[in-house]
Structures are given as structure tokens and as C-alpha cells.
Design an enzyme around this catalytic site. Structure first.
Site, PDB file in Angstrom:
ATOM      1  N   ASP A 187      -6.561   4.201   3.310  1.00  0.00           N
ATOM      2  CA  ASP A 187      -5.621   4.681   4.024  1.00  0.00           C
ATOM      3  C   ASP A 187      -4.295   4.909   3.359  1.00  0.00           C
ATOM      4  O   ASP A 187      -3.300   3.994   3.404  1.00  0.00           O
ATOM      5  CB  ASP A 187      -5.552   4.083   5.342  1.00  0.00           C
ATOM      6  CG  ASP A 187      -4.653   5.063   6.448  1.00  0.00           C
ATOM      7  OD1 ASP A 187      -3.851   5.883   5.923  1.00  0.00           O
ATOM      8  OD2 ASP A 187      -4.538   4.642   7.473  1.00  0.00           O
ATOM      9  N   HIS A 192       3.199   4.029   5.097  1.00  0.00           N
ATOM     10  CA  HIS A 192       3.098   2.644   5.016  1.00  0.00           C
ATOM     11  C   HIS A 192       3.504   2.092   3.650  1.00  0.00           C
ATOM     12  O   HIS A 192       3.596   0.865   3.694  1.00  0.00           O
ATOM     13  CB  HIS A 192       1.810   2.298   5.180  1.00  0.00           C
ATOM     14  CG  HIS A 192       0.956   2.744   6.481  1.00  0.00           C
ATOM     15  ND1 HIS A 192       1.430   2.468   7.656  1.00  0.00           N
ATOM     16  CD2 HIS A 192      -0.003   3.883   6.656  1.00  0.00           C
ATOM     17  CE1 HIS A 192       0.685   2.987   8.666  1.00  0.00           C
ATOM     18  NE2 HIS A 192      -0.011   4.132   7.939  1.00  0.00           N
ATOM     19  N   ILE A 207       6.151   0.870   7.765  1.00  0.00           N
ATOM     20  CA  ILE A 207       5.297  -0.165   8.827  1.00  0.00           C
ATOM     21  C   ILE A 207       3.959  -0.153   8.464  1.00  0.00           C
ATOM     22  O   ILE A 207       3.378   0.339   7.599  1.00  0.00           O
ATOM     23  CB  ILE A 207       5.433   0.686  10.198  1.00  0.00           C
ATOM     24  CG1 ILE A 207       4.699   1.990  10.204  1.00  0.00           C
ATOM     25  CG2 ILE A 207       6.702   0.682  10.722  1.00  0.00           C
ATOM     26  CD1 ILE A 207       4.496   2.865  11.797  1.00  0.00           C
TER      27      ILE A 207
END
Ligand SMILES: *[C@@H]1O[C@H](CO)[C@@H](O)[C@H](O)[C@H]1NC(C)=O
Ligand SMILES: *[C@@H]1O[C@H](CO)[C@@H](O)[C@H](O)[C@H]1NC(C)=O
Ligand SMILES: *[C@@H]1O[C@H](CO)[C@@H](O)[C@H](O)[C@H]1NC(C)=O
Length: 417
Positions: A187, A192, A207
Site C-alpha cells: 500500500d 503514510h 498517518i
């Protein structure tokens, strides 16, 4: 958004192959450690296993809603909302997989669109059906297109029991957790890892992936209720209710109801629930009391207030210099002790958390107060001096120091208005 058009989408199947090392990198990404989880980290371990939640990797690859007609996809507005996984057989230690996507619905949630997609994964060579999952992808700001609000095919969350949890396990994430998880799961959403992209999406910093947190929660439940044996795993459902910042500590609270384990995961530093109303179904349960002595947490009406205090603390510059001490709130329900909260204003920027002071530190003042009264007190509905005089609030230790906290409580009331 056009749900009917999206539901008619029949893309080609997606193919995904993995080797043992890929499954191991995923396991590292969701917090496996040599001490307890060697069987997920060492391919020559006599009981080497692949974590069931690794299926999110082929699932994500196949979840090509980006190309789906009827969905106006905007990466910077995408958040993972919910996840359901059901496995029919433990994942092989290496495999070639084939995954089929069907868009179940695009729901209109007002504040955004919830794209529900089913991903069914087969062993490419034997044709055996291994698992199905339902992704709930939330696109912020894309609601109000006149779509349905609910759908009968949606896999639903179940509320957690109201009693105190049967077991609690906590584990710190690393500041580099999201980077490792990206590599393990595939992912690669820049949200992120890329500070600029995170800001564009409305976050102060990158995050953690919701599915990474789910991996931690899954491991905590398997460790506590399934002796870490993935063959006992049947299904899981979670909702991601709030983001996690890499480096924060995850606390998973668990309740057993037969073969169903309800759970929720909180961030220790803020008390915020990040995985809400989760449950995992197991074939059978082997309960092992956690060795890690996490502070059992209890649901209180005061919980949200302590979360607000945590948010208010950084705005109250100099409060630590002013107070220089630790306050413990001994919260009661029906006259019986229910939980402690520690407000540590001794060092650093201050902190607040459920439980007694860490590292054996001593409280300078202890406030014994009913859960309901604490809510009223912080809303300014009862007068603290009067409540103290009449014995409704009891104070041990330095009452002087508590005086200095008035500013913090006042700031809290102002920020709520
Ligand atoms: C999606 O999965 C759910 C749960 O297994 C099932 O009830 C539903 O029929 C599936 N829908 C589609 C479009 O595959
Ligand atoms: C709180 O207690 C610690 C010792 O545990 C002491 O060093 C500190 O000065 C105390 N603070 C106040 C405000 O009394
Ligand atoms: C205190 O806050 C500042 C800025 O808000 C931050 O740079 C610093 O690292 C924090 N200190 C601690 C001990 O957390």
C-alpha cells in the site's frame, strides 16, 4: 458518483504471487517481534505461518476502484473506513493468487462516499477459494450525490459489550512503522510517508495505515485467544474511527463471547479509539492471560473529557512549569473505584492517560470523584469548592497544586464552546 454504473464494473482478475520473505516483511510491518512471534518471522520455524490479514495485500492490488466507471476517484481524499475479512483456509506459506473484484455499492454518507468492494481470492493453481474481503473505502467530500445510505450486503460492525474487557494488550508502534508496512503490504499511498502529501490531505503528519493498525489488533487477539494459531482464525470486521500517528502505542481491549472476540483499539497517549466495534470469529478459543501487564481500561463518561484535556495540553504553554506535579483522578461509579486517570504535569509537555502514574511515579494530589460528577464539574455545572466542602469530591495530598489547574479546565470549557 454513480453506484449503478460502478456495480456493473467487471474488471479482469488480478494476479499476485508471494514468497515466504514477502509474508515475513508484512509480519514485521504489523509489529511481529522475535520474542513472541518468531513463527511469523522465520521461514524455517517448525510452525512457520502466514498472518491471515496478509490477504489485504492481494486484496488491495485487485481493488482497482481507481479505474471504475461511476467512481470519481481522488487519491488525496481517500481514507480506509472499514474492513471485513473471512478466510476459508490458512494462507499457504507461498502462493500464486487470483483475486476477483466486485463493487457492492457506493453509499452516500453525506460527508463522503463509502465505496464497498468485495474481493474474492483463489489459489491460482488449485482453484481453491481462500478468502473474501470487503473493503470500505471512504472518499471525503464526495457525498450528497443522492445515493443509498445503507446496503444489505454491507458487512456490519457489532457494538462491544458494556462490561470491562476480559484482556488488554498494548504495544508501541515505531516511528517508522508506516514505512515498513508500505513495503510489506504494497500500500504505497503517499499519505503514510510524504509530509507534504499528508498536509494536502488535511493531516499534520503522515498517518499509519488503518490496515496496519488492524494487523496489530489481529495479532493481539490471536495471541490472547488463539494461542497465536492462525488456523483458528475465521473472520474479522473493523471500523477505523481515528488516525494513528506512527510511534504511538496501541492498546487493544478484548471481550470474549463464545467463539467471538469483540475488541477495540485505542491510542494510549490520547485515549482515542482508533479501531471501534471490532470483532473476530475463531473456530475455538484458547485463552491466555496477557503477560504484558497493560492497564485494563474501563469505559467512562469522563473518557472524552480526558481526550480533550490531552488536546488542550499543548495549547496551555507553561502549565507544566506552573504546576510541576502529578494529579491522579480516582474515578468512581456507584461509590466503587472504576478507573484511574493520571494527569502528569511534572515533566516535558505534560501528558494524560488512563491508569496510575507510569514508572512508579507518585501523585502529588489524588482527586476521588464520581464519573458523572467529573463530567458535570468540567462542564462547570457543579462548583468544585462546594462539592469539596460537602464531601462529594475528596482530595488527598496537595490541594494547593490543584488550584493551579483551574486555567486548564477553563481553557477546556472555552475550546468546547
Ligand atoms: C459481497 O460479499 C457479501 C458478504 O459475503 C455478500 O453477501 C454479497 O453478496 C457480495 N456482493 C457481491 C456483489 O459480490
Ligand atoms: C510533587 O512530588 C514530587 C516528589 O514526588 C516533588 O518533587 C514535587 O516538588 C512535588 N510537586 C509539588 C507541586 O508539590
Ligand atoms: C514538547 O512540544 C514541542 C513542540 O510542541 C516539541 O518540539 C517537543 O518535542 C515536546 N517535548 C516532549 C518531551 O514531548
Amino acid at each position: 458518483m454513480d453506484a449503478a454504473q460502478a456495480k456493473a464494473y467487471k474488471p479482469e482478475d488480478a494476479f499476485f504471487s508471494y514468497k515466504q520473505r514477502d509474508a515475513i516483511i508484512y509480519a514485521l510491518g504489523v509489529g511481529c517481534a522475535v520474542k513472541d512471534d518468531l513463527k511469523f518471522l522465520y521461514e524455517s520455524h517448525e510452525d512457520f505461518q502466514v498472518l491471515p490479514t496478509y490477504v489485504v495485500a492481494p486484496g488491495l492490488l485487485a481493488n482497482s476502484i481507481t479505474d471504475c466507471p461511476g467512481i470519481e476517484f481522488e487519491l488525496a481524499k481517500i481514507l480506509h473506513g472499514e474492513q471485513y475479512i473471512e478466510v476459508y483456509a490458512p494462507l499457504p506459506t507461498e502462493a500464486d493468487l487470483r483475486t476477483e473484484l466486485r463493487v457492492v455499492d457506493v453509499l452516500d454518507k453525506g460527508s463522503g462516499a463509502l465505496i464497498l468492494s468485495n474481493l474474492t481470492t483463489f489459489d491460482k493453481n488449485s482453484g481453491k477459494k481462500l478468502c473474501m474481503q470487503q473493503f470500505g473505502t471512504f472518499q471525503v467530500g464526495s457525498g450528497k450525490f443522492g445515493g443509498a445510505k445503507t446496503c444489505p450486503e454491507e458487512k456490519k460492525c457489532v457494538p462491544i459489550p458494556e462490561r470491562a474487557p476480559d484482556a488488554v494488550l498494548e504495544q508501541a508502534t515505531s516511528v517508522d512503522q508506516a514505512v515498513l508496512y508500505r513495503m510489506g503490504s504494497g500500500d504505497l499511498n503517499p499519505l503514510h510517508v510524504d509530509p507534504m502529501f499528508a498536509k494536502m490531505s488535511g493531516f499534520k503528519t503522515p498517518i499509519l495505515h488503518g490496515l496496519c493498525t488492524m494487523g496489530f489488533s489481529t495479532r493481539h487477539v490471536l495471541k490472547t485467544f488463539a494461542n497465536n494459531d492462525v488456523s483458528k482464525f475465521k473472520a474479522i470486521k473493523v471500523r477505523f474511527s481515528s488516525p494513528v500517528i506512527p510511534g504511538q502505542t496501541l492498546v487493544t481491549e478484548m471481550w470474549q463471547e463464545g467463539n467471538r472476540i469483540h475488541f477495540q483499539t485505542k491510542v494510549k497517549e490520547t485515549g482515542k479509539i482508533v479501531v471501534s466495534n471490532g470483532h473476530m470469529d475463531l473456530t475455538d478459543v484458547v485463552f491466555r492471560k496477557p503477560e504484558v501487564n497493560a492497564t485494563p481500561t474501563v469505559q467512562l463518561k469522563s473518557d472524552p473529557i480526558f481526550s480533550q484535556i490531552a488536546q488542550e495540553l499543548p495549547k496551555q504553554k507553561g502549565i507544566v512549569q506552573k504546576v510541576r506535579g502529578i494529579v491522579v483522578y480516582d474515578l468512581t461509579k456507584n461509590g466503587k473505584h472504576a478507573a484511574y486517570y493520571t494527569l502528569d504535569l511534572k515533566n516535558g509537555n505534560g501528558s494524560v492517560y488512563q491508569g496510575e502514574p507510569k514508572d512508579g511515579a507518585k501523585a502529588n494530589a489524588t482527586v476521588i470523584i464520581d464519573d458523572d460528577d467529573f463530567v458535570k464539574l468540567s462542564a462547570g455545572e457543579i462548583n468544585s469548592a462546594k462539592a469539596y466542602m460537602t464531601g462529594r469530591i475528596k482530595i488527598k495530598g496537595s490541594a494547593m497544586m490543584l488550584q493551579k489547574l483551574q486555567g486548564l479546565m477553563g481553557g477546556l470549557r472555552k475550546s468546547k464552546m
